[in-house]
Design a protein around this motif. Structure first.
Motif, short mmCIF file in Angstrom:
data_model
loop_
_atom_site.label_atom_id
_atom_site.label_comp_id
_atom_site.label_asym_id
_atom_site.label_seq_id
_atom_site.Cartn_x
_atom_site.Cartn_y
_atom_site.Cartn_z
N ALA A 161 0.84 -1.20 0.00
CA ALA A 161 0.00 0.00 0.00
C ALA A 161 0.88 1.25 0.00
CB ALA A 161 -0.94 0.00 1.21
N GLU A 162 1.94 1.21 0.77
CA GLU A 162 2.87 2.35 0.81
C GLU A 162 3.51 2.56 -0.56
OE1 GLU A 162 5.40 1.07 3.98
OE2 GLU A 162 3.94 1.62 5.52
N TRP A 163 3.90 1.49 -1.23
CA TRP A 163 4.51 1.57 -2.55
C TRP A 163 3.51 2.15 -3.55
CZ3 TRP A 163 3.42 -0.90 -7.25
CH2 TRP A 163 4.38 -0.72 -8.25
N LEU A 164 2.25 1.69 -3.50
CA LEU A 164 1.23 2.22 -4.40
C LEU A 164 1.01 3.71 -4.18
CD1 LEU A 164 -1.32 -0.72 -4.33
CD2 LEU A 164 0.02 0.04 -6.30
N ARG A 165 1.01 4.14 -2.92
CA ARG A 165 0.87 5.57 -2.64
C ARG A 165 2.06 6.35 -3.21
NH1 ARG A 165 -1.75 3.71 2.45
NH2 ARG A 165 0.29 3.55 3.45
N ALA A 166 3.26 5.79 -3.10
CA ALA A 166 4.45 6.44 -3.65
C ALA A 166 4.38 6.55 -5.17
CB ALA A 166 5.71 5.67 -3.24
N GLN A 167 3.61 5.67 -5.81
CA GLN A 167 3.41 5.71 -7.26
C GLN A 167 2.30 6.68 -7.66
OE1 GLN A 167 5.71 3.99 -9.03
NE2 GLN A 167 6.43 3.46 -6.98
N GLY A 168 1.68 7.33 -6.66
CA GLY A 168 0.64 8.30 -6.95
C GLY A 168 -0.78 7.78 -6.85
N HIS A 169 -0.94 6.55 -6.38
CA HIS A 169 -2.27 5.97 -6.24
C HIS A 169 -2.81 6.20 -4.84
CE1 HIS A 169 -1.76 3.86 -10.05
NE2 HIS A 169 -0.57 3.47 -9.62
N THR A 170 -4.11 6.22 -4.72
CA THR A 170 -4.74 6.20 -3.41
C THR A 170 -4.83 4.74 -3.00
OG1 THR A 170 -6.04 8.15 -3.94
CG2 THR A 170 -6.82 6.80 -2.12
N ALA A 171 -4.22 4.38 -1.91
CA ALA A 171 -4.20 2.98 -1.50
C ALA A 171 -4.21 2.88 0.02
CB ALA A 171 -2.96 2.28 -2.05
N ASP A 172 -4.96 1.93 0.51
CA ASP A 172 -5.00 1.63 1.94
C ASP A 172 -4.95 0.13 2.11
OD1 ASP A 172 -5.56 4.31 3.19
OD2 ASP A 172 -7.29 4.18 1.85
N HIS A 173 -4.28 -0.30 3.14
CA HIS A 173 -4.28 -1.72 3.49
C HIS A 173 -5.54 -1.98 4.31
CE1 HIS A 173 -3.03 -5.56 5.17
NE2 HIS A 173 -2.12 -5.60 4.21
N VAL A 174 -6.08 -3.16 4.19
CA VAL A 174 -7.30 -3.50 4.93
C VAL A 174 -7.13 -3.26 6.43
CG1 VAL A 174 -6.82 -5.97 5.19
CG2 VAL A 174 -9.18 -5.16 5.13
N PHE A 175 -5.92 -3.46 6.95
CA PHE A 175 -5.68 -3.26 8.38
C PHE A 175 -5.82 -1.78 8.77
CE2 PHE A 175 -2.71 -7.19 8.59
CZ PHE A 175 -3.81 -8.02 8.53
#
Length: 89
Positions: free
Chosen positions: A10-24
């Motif tokens: 999720a952190e990597w996806l955010r760094a790529q400019g995506h909105t991302a959250d882990h289920v936790f």
């Protein structure tokens, strides 16, 4: 992102400019798949998962969230990222 994938994804996806959250980050640690599905559907999210069940649900239902099924066996976080990065970009 479901429980079978690391928070680092999720952190990597955010760094790529995506909105991302882990289920936790959104639900309890023991949230059932149905709760994850409902959250994704209600909030118009995409489920990134290694769980075959979500892929089956997405194929069987006419409506619902999009599912990205990562078909990779057991892997370390580093192996996952090395496998995924060239495919994602």
């Amino acid at each position: 992102m479901d429980a079978q994938l690391p928070l680092a994804l999720a952190e990597w996806l955010r760094a790529q400019g995506h909105t991302a959250d882990h289920v936790f980050e959104l639900l309890s640690v023991d949230a059932p798949d149905q709760a994850i599905w409902a959250l994704a559907q209600d909030q118009n999210r995409i489920i990134v998962t290694k769980d075959r069940d979500f892929a089956i649900w997405a194929a069987d239902r006419r409506s619902g969230p999009q599912v990205v099924w990562l078909r990779l066996g057991n892997a370390t976080r580093r192996m996952l990222m090395e496998w995924l990065e060239p495919k994602w970009l």
